[in-house]
Design an enzyme around this catalytic site. Structure first.
Site, PDB file in Angstrom:
ATOM      1  N   PRO A  34      33.643  44.234  19.105  1.00 43.86           N
ATOM      2  CA  PRO A  34      33.388  45.687  18.988  1.00 43.86           C
ATOM      3  C   PRO A  34      32.679  45.943  17.689  1.00 43.86           C
ATOM      4  CG  PRO A  34      35.882  44.809  18.482  1.00 43.86           C
ATOM      5  CD  PRO A  34      34.962  43.680  18.862  1.00 43.86           C
ATOM      6  N   LEU A  35      31.744  46.871  18.153  1.00 42.89           N
ATOM      7  CA  LEU A  35      30.545  47.182  16.786  1.00 42.89           C
ATOM      8  C   LEU A  35      30.368  48.524  16.692  1.00 42.89           C
ATOM      9  CD1 LEU A  35      28.274  44.003  17.546  1.00 42.89           C
ATOM     10  CD2 LEU A  35      29.756  44.653  15.336  1.00 42.89           C
ATOM     11  N   THR A  36      30.987  49.219  15.921  1.00 45.60           N
ATOM     12  CA  THR A  36      30.671  50.779  15.769  1.00 45.60           C
ATOM     13  C   THR A  36      29.116  51.044  15.272  1.00 45.60           C
ATOM     14  OG1 THR A  36      32.732  51.151  14.867  1.00 45.60           O
ATOM     15  CG2 THR A  36      31.056  52.479  14.072  1.00 45.60           C
ATOM     16  N   ALA A  69      34.796  50.488  18.604  1.00 43.54           N
ATOM     17  CA  ALA A  69      36.061  51.233  18.642  1.00 43.54           C
ATOM     18  C   ALA A  69      35.677  52.577  18.681  1.00 43.54           C
ATOM     19  CB  ALA A  69      36.208  51.221  16.991  1.00 43.54           C
ATOM     20  N   HIS A 191      42.974  48.458  18.528  1.00 41.23           N
ATOM     21  CA  HIS A 191      42.458  48.368  17.099  1.00 41.23           C
ATOM     22  C   HIS A 191      43.365  48.251  16.134  1.00 41.23           C
ATOM     23  CE1 HIS A 191      39.602  47.592  14.003  1.00 41.23           C
ATOM     24  NE2 HIS A 191      38.656  48.489  14.423  1.00 41.23           N
ATOM     25  N   GLY A 192      44.197  47.055  15.761  1.00 42.00           N
ATOM     26  CA  GLY A 192      45.073  46.992  14.726  1.00 42.00           C
ATOM     27  C   GLY A 192      44.757  46.283  13.638  1.00 42.00           C
ATOM     28  N   ASN A 194      41.422  45.870  10.221  1.00 43.99           N
ATOM     29  CA  ASN A 194      40.640  46.408   9.358  1.00 43.99           C
ATOM     30  C   ASN A 194      41.158  47.599   8.776  1.00 43.99           C
ATOM     31  OD1 ASN A 194      38.781  44.459   9.813  1.00 43.99           O
ATOM     32  ND2 ASN A 194      37.524  45.651  11.048  1.00 43.99           N
ATOM     33  N   TYR A 196      42.819  50.316   9.431  1.00 45.02           N
ATOM     34  CA  TYR A 196      42.928  51.708  10.176  1.00 45.02           C
ATOM     35  C   TYR A 196      44.426  52.013  10.336  1.00 45.02           C
ATOM     36  CZ  TYR A 196      37.865  51.368  10.186  1.00 45.02           C
ATOM     37  OH  TYR A 196      36.491  51.050   9.866  1.00 45.02           O
ATOM     38  N   ASN A 251      38.781  48.408   4.100  1.00 48.47           N
ATOM     39  CA  ASN A 251      38.888  49.686   3.882  1.00 48.47           C
ATOM     40  C   ASN A 251      40.491  49.859   3.245  1.00 48.47           C
ATOM     41  OD1 ASN A 251      36.939  50.767   5.615  1.00 48.47           O
ATOM     42  ND2 ASN A 251      37.802  49.601   7.166  1.00 48.47           N
ATOM     43  N   ARG A 283      37.524  35.228   6.175  1.00 52.54           N
ATOM     44  CA  ARG A 283      36.314  35.040   5.435  1.00 52.54           C
ATOM     45  C   ARG A 283      35.221  36.147   5.567  1.00 52.54           C
ATOM     46  NH1 ARG A 283      35.536  30.617   9.457  1.00 52.54           N
ATOM     47  NH2 ARG A 283      34.441  31.451  11.369  1.00 52.54           N
ATOM     48  N   GLY A 317      31.610  35.326  11.339  1.00 52.14           N
ATOM     49  CA  GLY A 317      30.899  34.372  10.708  1.00 52.14           C
ATOM     50  C   GLY A 317      30.492  33.161  11.509  1.00 52.14           C
ATOM     51  N   GLY A 338      29.635  39.401  16.239  1.00 52.12           N
ATOM     52  CA  GLY A 338      29.484  40.609  16.000  1.00 52.12           C
ATOM     53  C   GLY A 338      27.761  40.860  15.538  1.00 52.12           C
ATOM     54  N   ARG A 339      27.518  40.616  14.289  1.00 55.85           N
ATOM     55  CA  ARG A 339      26.172  40.862  13.797  1.00 55.85           C
ATOM     56  C   ARG A 339      25.156  40.176  14.717  1.00 55.85           C
ATOM     57  NH1 ARG A 339      28.007  39.442   7.819  1.00 55.85           N
ATOM     58  NH2 ARG A 339      29.487  38.155   9.201  1.00 55.85           N
TER      59      ARG A 339
HETATM   60  C1  FNR Z   1      32.025  45.847  12.818  1.00 58.09           C
HETATM   61  N1  FNR Z   1      33.310  45.430  13.153  1.00 58.09           N
HETATM   62  C2  FNR Z   1      34.125  46.181  13.790  1.00 58.09           C
HETATM   63  N2  FNR Z   1      35.369  45.837  14.216  1.00 58.09           N
HETATM   64  C3  FNR Z   1      36.247  46.169  15.017  1.00 58.09           C
HETATM   65  O1  FNR Z   1      37.180  45.803  15.499  1.00 58.09           O
HETATM   66  N3  FNR Z   1      35.855  47.601  15.569  1.00 58.09           N
HETATM   67  C4  FNR Z   1      34.647  47.843  15.315  1.00 58.09           C
HETATM   68  O2  FNR Z   1      34.065  49.101  15.888  1.00 58.09           O
HETATM   69  C5  FNR Z   1      33.800  47.253  14.442  1.00 58.09           C
HETATM   70  N4  FNR Z   1      32.535  47.785  13.896  1.00 58.09           N
HETATM   71  C6  FNR Z   1      31.879  47.180  13.256  1.00 58.09           C
HETATM   72  C7  FNR Z   1      30.525  47.494  13.016  1.00 58.09           C
HETATM   73  C8  FNR Z   1      29.632  46.723  12.542  1.00 58.09           C
HETATM   74  C9  FNR Z   1      28.096  46.944  12.249  1.00 58.09           C
HETATM   75  C10 FNR Z   1      29.775  45.468  11.829  1.00 58.09           C
HETATM   76  C11 FNR Z   1      28.742  44.418  11.311  1.00 58.09           C
HETATM   77  C12 FNR Z   1      31.248  45.022  12.114  1.00 58.09           C
HETATM   78  C13 FNR Z   1      33.751  43.875  12.944  1.00 58.09           C
HETATM   79  C14 FNR Z   1      33.229  43.052  13.816  1.00 58.09           C
HETATM   80  O3  FNR Z   1      33.582  43.275  15.192  1.00 58.09           O
HETATM   81  C15 FNR Z   1      33.462  41.421  13.602  1.00 58.09           C
HETATM   82  O4  FNR Z   1      34.623  41.122  13.521  1.00 58.09           O
HETATM   83  C16 FNR Z   1      32.448  41.169  12.118  1.00 58.09           C
HETATM   84  O5  FNR Z   1      31.274  41.505  12.148  1.00 58.09           O
HETATM   85  C17 FNR Z   1      32.439  39.568  11.979  1.00 58.09           C
HETATM   86  O6  FNR Z   1      31.917  38.988  12.988  1.00 58.09           O
HETATM   87  P1  FNR Z   1      30.179  38.285  12.856  1.00 58.09           P
HETATM   88  O7  FNR Z   1      29.496  39.720  12.592  1.00 58.09           O
HETATM   89  O8  FNR Z   1      30.490  37.678  11.580  1.00 58.09           O
HETATM   90  O9  FNR Z   1      30.020  37.706  14.022  1.00 58.09           O
END
Ligand code: FNR
Length: 385
Positions: A34-36, A69, A191-192, A194, A196, A251, A283, A317, A338-339
């Site tokens: 999930p990526l905002t 999210a 979403h439990g 980070n 929040y 956060n 990490r 990672g 993610g990234r």
């Molecule tokens: C995130 N991450 C994240 N996690 C989550 O639970 N809900 C979300 O909406 C988001 N949004 C989000 C936006 C952006 C731009 C980043 C870079 C990260 C965390 C993401 O899901 C993931 O756990 C981390 O990015 C680590 O994985 P990678 O990027 O190392 O593969």
């Protein structure tokens, strides 16, 4: 490495083997995390055609996407232009996203979100203070709130939810789960993680409550368990996942002694028969805000795999190689990326064939239009070097 279809080299046999997740059969184990991205409609918070195109690009047959999210209620918002799942316009917008992913044979879950104190009054209906389990603000070096117009400000002190109000938040998750069902999603993820709202209830430094939602670990876990049950009532357990970030620092997160808390939570969730449990590896905690690679931290999947009998997804990672190694060791069943999924819309194919990856541009992670969102090329579209 083996020779696969079209004579291309094929990597990572475990990552590219099928996996049953609830009633679904994934054809590979490269999950989109999930990526905002803050690119929904800025006034209705409904997903737009641009968002549908972004998810369509990242869909693969039998591949699982966990959509970004999405606040379950207006008061659960902490950023501008994040898509919600609490209005008819938002349900309609999401339906187009889901259809785009289904059109390519992909699966898509929606992540259900309430940010709690990770917000600012400018983002709240009526400009009121954000809510939280207790009136404890996020403090600490560089910890800043984002306002409705995208500025950064110190966090305000949130307003503690009254006991009677907690049930209304649980109901908002139930309602949002029903909305996600109407939008056609294949499942939902709670979403439990980070830092929040759900994690604010779980952790002792943010939960100073003296009612049945505070104090003992079982009481602090009650909010998550009530939400999980409410969402299961709508979806059935086998289409519901939960994301946690034990040992995370995002956060303002941070439980002094995470082991007893998370052992309890995972053991309480285990018998429910959920679709999966999803970890963020410590990490990579906070990867949304900065390039992090925390050292000397435990691995969530290694620690907790022994007490979780269902499907386990881990994120944080990973490369193709470390993902395959995690599967081979039995630490996880699937890996979320993610990234590198942001900058490689065809990530599964690139990993499978060992194609080089396009680096991501952090400056375009949040907000904006096509740039850094739908304009990353697929491998075949790249100019030859
Ligand atoms: C995130 N991450 C994240 N996690 C989550 O639970 N809900 C979300 O909406 C988001 N949004 C989000 C936006 C952006 C731009 C980043 C870079 C990260 C965390 C993401 O899901 C993931 O756990 C981390 O990015 C680590 O994985 P990678 O990027 O190392 O593969």
């Amino acid at each position: 490495m083996a020779t696969g279809i079209l004579g291309a080299d094929v990597n990572y046999p475990l990552l590219f083997s099928p996996l049953a997740v609830g009633p679904y059969r994934l054809q590979h184990r490269v999950v989109m995390a999930p990526l905002t991205r803050m690119r929904a409609d800025r006034s209705s918070f409904a997903p737009r055609a641009l968002n549908a195109e972004y998810y369509r690009q990242r869909a693969t047959p039998g591949g699982l996407i966990i959509a970004e999210a999405s606040p379950v209620i207006a008061t659960g918002r902490g950023n501008p232009a994040t898509p919600g799942i609490y209005s008819e316009a938002q349900i309609k917008g999401w339906r187009d996203v889901v259809e785009a992913v289904h059109g390519k044979g992909g699966l898509i879950f929606l992540q259900l979100w309430h940010v709690g104190r990770v917000s600012h009054s400018s983002l709240q209906p009526g400009g009121v203070l954000p809510v939280a389990p207790s009136a404890v603000p996020i403090t600490g070096n560089g910890m800043m709130a984002m306002t409705a117009d995208g500025k950064v400000m110190p966090y305000e002190t949130p307003r503690a939810l009254e006991t009677e109000e907690v049930a209304a938040v649980v109901e908002a998750f139930r309602q949002a789960a029903g909305n996600a069902l109407k939008a056609g999603f294949d499942g939902v993820e709670i979403h439990g993680a980070n830092g929040y709202l759900i994690e604010q209830f779980l952790q002792s430094h943010t939960n100073l409550r003296t009612d049945r939602y505070g104090g003992s670990i079982a009481n602090r876990a009650r909010f998550l368990m009530e939400i999980t049950q409410a969402v299961i009532d709508v979806w059935g357990a086998s289409r519901v996942g939960v994301r946690l970030s034990p040992y995370g620092v995002a956060n303002g997160s941070g439980e002094a002694d995470p082991m007893p808390l998370y052992s309890h939570v995972i053991q309480a969730l285990d018998p429910l028969g959920l679709a999966y449990l999803h970890f963020i590896e410590p990490r990579s905690s906070g990867a949304g805000r900065a390039e992090v690679n925390h050292q000397n931290v435990p691995s969530a999947m290694v620690l907790f795999r022994p007490i979780w009998r269902g499907v386990l997804i881990s994120a944080g990672g990973f490369t193709g190689e470390s993902a395959e190694a995690a599967l081979a060791a039995g630490h996880a069943d699937a890996i979320a990326f993610g990234r590198i999924f942001i900058s490689n819309p065809d990530l599964p194919r690139r990993l499978q064939h060992g194609f080089p990856l396009t680096p991501y541009n952090r400056a375009t992670f949040y907000g904006g239009e096509e740039a850094g969102y739908t304009d990353y090329p697929e491998y075949g579209e790249l100019e030859p070097a």
